[in-house]
Structure formats: structure tokens, C-alpha cells
Design a protein around this motif. Structure first.
Motif, PDB file in Angstrom:
ATOM      1  N   GLU A  13       4.031 -24.715 -27.693  1.00 52.02           N
ATOM      2  CA  GLU A  13       5.265 -24.361 -28.398  1.00 52.02           C
ATOM      3  C   GLU A  13       6.043 -25.616 -28.792  1.00 52.02           C
ATOM      4  OE1 GLU A  13       7.524 -21.674 -25.966  1.00 52.02           O
ATOM      5  OE2 GLU A  13       5.896 -20.219 -25.890  1.00 52.02           O
ATOM      6  N   LYS A  14       6.098 -26.598 -27.904  1.00 56.29           N
ATOM      7  CA  LYS A  14       6.815 -27.841 -28.205  1.00 56.29           C
ATOM      8  C   LYS A  14       6.125 -28.608 -29.320  1.00 56.29           C
ATOM      9  CE  LYS A  14       8.570 -28.128 -23.535  1.00 56.29           C
ATOM     10  NZ  LYS A  14       8.449 -28.756 -22.226  1.00 56.29           N
ATOM     11  N   LEU A  15       4.800 -28.655 -29.280  1.00 57.31           N
ATOM     12  CA  LEU A  15       4.050 -29.351 -30.322  1.00 57.31           C
ATOM     13  C   LEU A  15       4.234 -28.658 -31.670  1.00 57.31           C
ATOM     14  CD1 LEU A  15       0.732 -30.213 -28.427  1.00 57.31           C
ATOM     15  CD2 LEU A  15       2.772 -31.644 -28.729  1.00 57.31           C
ATOM     16  N   ILE A  16       4.246 -27.344 -31.666  1.00 60.41           N
ATOM     17  CA  ILE A  16       4.463 -26.588 -32.907  1.00 60.41           C
ATOM     18  C   ILE A  16       5.879 -26.821 -33.431  1.00 60.41           C
ATOM     19  CG2 ILE A  16       4.704 -24.252 -33.856  1.00 60.41           C
ATOM     20  CD1 ILE A  16       2.290 -23.503 -32.042  1.00 60.41           C
ATOM     21  N   ASP A  17       6.850 -26.876 -32.533  1.00 60.70           N
ATOM     22  CA  ASP A  17       8.231 -27.175 -32.950  1.00 60.70           C
ATOM     23  C   ASP A  17       8.304 -28.537 -33.646  1.00 60.70           C
ATOM     24  OD1 ASP A  17       9.165 -24.779 -31.952  1.00 60.70           O
ATOM     25  OD2 ASP A  17       9.931 -25.652 -30.077  1.00 60.70           O
ATOM     26  N   ILE A  18       7.596 -29.516 -33.117  1.00 59.13           N
ATOM     27  CA  ILE A  18       7.588 -30.847 -33.737  1.00 59.13           C
ATOM     28  C   ILE A  18       6.945 -30.775 -35.115  1.00 59.13           C
ATOM     29  CG2 ILE A  18       6.593 -33.174 -33.582  1.00 59.13           C
ATOM     30  CD1 ILE A  18       7.008 -32.933 -30.494  1.00 59.13           C
ATOM     31  N   SER A  23       7.676 -30.719 -41.149  1.00 59.70           N
ATOM     32  CA  SER A  23       7.106 -30.112 -42.349  1.00 59.70           C
ATOM     33  C   SER A  23       7.828 -30.487 -43.643  1.00 59.70           C
ATOM     34  CB  SER A  23       7.045 -28.594 -42.207  1.00 59.70           C
ATOM     35  OG  SER A  23       8.339 -28.051 -42.146  1.00 59.70           O
ATOM     36  N   ASP A  24       9.103 -30.785 -43.586  1.00 62.57           N
ATOM     37  CA  ASP A  24       9.829 -31.151 -44.805  1.00 62.57           C
ATOM     38  C   ASP A  24      10.169 -32.644 -44.867  1.00 62.57           C
ATOM     39  OD1 ASP A  24      11.710 -31.116 -42.786  1.00 62.57           O
ATOM     40  OD2 ASP A  24      13.283 -30.226 -44.008  1.00 62.57           O
ATOM     41  N   LYS A  25       9.501 -33.434 -44.038  1.00 63.76           N
ATOM     42  CA  LYS A  25       9.741 -34.881 -44.002  1.00 63.76           C
ATOM     43  C   LYS A  25       8.438 -35.610 -44.342  1.00 63.76           C
ATOM     44  CE  LYS A  25      13.187 -34.276 -40.400  1.00 63.76           C
ATOM     45  NZ  LYS A  25      13.724 -33.194 -41.127  1.00 63.76           N
ATOM     46  N   GLN A  27       7.759 -38.821 -43.385  1.00 65.42           N
ATOM     47  CA  GLN A  27       7.404 -39.582 -42.184  1.00 65.42           C
ATOM     48  C   GLN A  27       8.511 -39.421 -41.155  1.00 65.42           C
ATOM     49  OE1 GLN A  27       6.751 -43.683 -43.194  1.00 65.42           O
ATOM     50  NE2 GLN A  27       5.069 -43.226 -44.584  1.00 65.42           N
ATOM     51  N   ILE A  28       8.178 -39.742 -39.903  1.00 67.04           N
ATOM     52  CA  ILE A  28       9.172 -39.630 -38.834  1.00 67.04           C
ATOM     53  C   ILE A  28       8.898 -40.693 -37.778  1.00 67.04           C
ATOM     54  CG2 ILE A  28       7.943 -37.986 -37.369  1.00 67.04           C
ATOM     55  CD1 ILE A  28      10.748 -36.527 -37.235  1.00 67.04           C
ATOM     56  N   THR A  29       9.943 -41.064 -37.054  1.00 70.34           N
ATOM     57  CA  THR A  29       9.806 -42.035 -35.966  1.00 70.34           C
ATOM     58  C   THR A  29      10.010 -41.330 -34.625  1.00 70.34           C
ATOM     59  OG1 THR A  29      12.155 -42.578 -35.940  1.00 70.34           O
ATOM     60  CG2 THR A  29      10.735 -43.904 -37.387  1.00 70.34           C
ATOM     61  N   THR A  30       9.614 -42.023 -33.584  1.00 72.73           N
ATOM     62  CA  THR A  30       9.823 -41.518 -32.227  1.00 72.73           C
ATOM     63  C   THR A  30      11.310 -41.291 -31.981  1.00 72.73           C
ATOM     64  OG1 THR A  30       7.888 -42.735 -31.461  1.00 72.73           O
ATOM     65  CG2 THR A  30       9.457 -42.044 -29.783  1.00 72.73           C
ATOM     66  N   GLU A  31      12.128 -42.232 -32.427  1.00 74.30           N
ATOM     67  CA  GLU A  31      13.572 -42.141 -32.195  1.00 74.30           C
ATOM     68  C   GLU A  31      14.181 -40.896 -32.840  1.00 74.30           C
ATOM     69  OE1 GLU A  31      12.069 -45.007 -33.416  1.00 74.30           O
ATOM     70  OE2 GLU A  31      12.026 -45.949 -31.445  1.00 74.30           O
ATOM     71  N   GLU A  32      13.700 -40.539 -34.023  1.00 75.53           N
ATOM     72  CA  GLU A  32      14.225 -39.345 -34.694  1.00 75.53           C
ATOM     73  C   GLU A  32      13.937 -38.080 -33.881  1.00 75.53           C
ATOM     74  OE1 GLU A  32      13.922 -39.573 -39.324  1.00 75.53           O
ATOM     75  OE2 GLU A  32      12.286 -40.787 -38.462  1.00 75.53           O
ATOM     76  N   LEU A  33      12.749 -38.018 -33.297  1.00 80.17           N
ATOM     77  CA  LEU A  33      12.418 -36.849 -32.480  1.00 80.17           C
ATOM     78  C   LEU A  33      13.211 -36.841 -31.180  1.00 80.17           C
ATOM     79  CD1 LEU A  33       8.562 -36.516 -32.978  1.00 80.17           C
ATOM     80  CD2 LEU A  33      10.365 -35.090 -33.933  1.00 80.17           C
ATOM     81  N   ARG A  67       5.393 -45.135 -37.404  1.00 80.40           N
ATOM     82  CA  ARG A  67       5.887 -43.892 -37.995  1.00 80.40           C
ATOM     83  C   ARG A  67       4.721 -42.926 -38.008  1.00 80.40           C
ATOM     84  NH1 ARG A  67      10.694 -44.464 -39.971  1.00 80.40           N
ATOM     85  NH2 ARG A  67      10.663 -42.740 -41.408  1.00 80.40           N
ATOM     86  N   TYR A  68       5.029 -41.666 -38.137  1.00 77.91           N
ATOM     87  CA  TYR A  68       4.000 -40.629 -38.155  1.00 77.91           C
ATOM     88  C   TYR A  68       4.183 -39.754 -39.381  1.00 77.91           C
ATOM     89  CZ  TYR A  68       3.186 -41.976 -33.334  1.00 77.91           C
ATOM     90  OH  TYR A  68       2.892 -42.688 -32.207  1.00 77.91           O
TER      91      TYR A  68
END
Length: 81
Positions: A13-18, A23-25, A27-33, A67-68
Motif C-alpha cells: 500500500e505504501k509503495l502504491i501510494d508513492i 504519477s503527475d510528476k 521526477q522526484i527526490t527522496t526529500e520530496e517524499l 532523482r527518480y
């Protein structure tokens, strides 16, 4: 024994939430999450590593600037769209 592809339902569930959050970004960083989910940085890094190993994310850059982004999922060649 649990192999690396087995995931507990609460973790799934946590992985799906991430993945939904990303989905609308582009790229993302660890800090943003960390800021958006209130997880510890080490927890976020573990989740991102798992999603990368499972083939959902692609890691870009070195450790400090990593970044991911979501990987594009291509349909099988023999599927009919």
C-alpha cells in the motif's frame, strides 16, 4: 522463506501510494517524499530502492543528487491494443 518479490500488504500500500504520488510528476527526490509522506529518509530510500528493483522506477544521477522517475511500461509485442 520470503523472496525479494514477496511484499507484505501494508508495504505494498505504501509503495502504491508513492507511485500514485509520482504519477503527475516527471521526477522526484527522496526529500520530496520525506516531506509529503512523513517517512524517515532511510525508509524512503528503502522504498525507492525496492521500486527501482521491481522495475517501476528509474534512478537518475549520483547519490547526493539522485532523482527518480517512473519507467515507461511498454505493452508486450503480441498484445492487441
Amino acid at each position: 522463506m520470503v523472496d525479494k518479490w514477496s511484499v507484505k500488504p501494508t508495504l505494498a500500500e505504501k509503495l502504491i501510494d508513492i507511485l500514485h504520488f509520482m504519477s503527475d510528476k516527471s521526477q522526484i527526490t527522496t526529500e520530496e517524499l520525506v516531506q509529503n509522506f512523513d517517512f524517515a529518509p532511510t525508509t524512503v530510500k528503502r522504498y525507492l530502492r525496492q521500486l527501482t528493483e521491481f522495475g517501476y522506477l528509474e534512478a537518475l544521477g549520483g547519490n547526493k543528487n539522485r532523482r527518480y522517475k517512473l519507467k515507461e511500461i511498454k505493452p508486450p509485442k503480441d498484445s492487441k491494443a
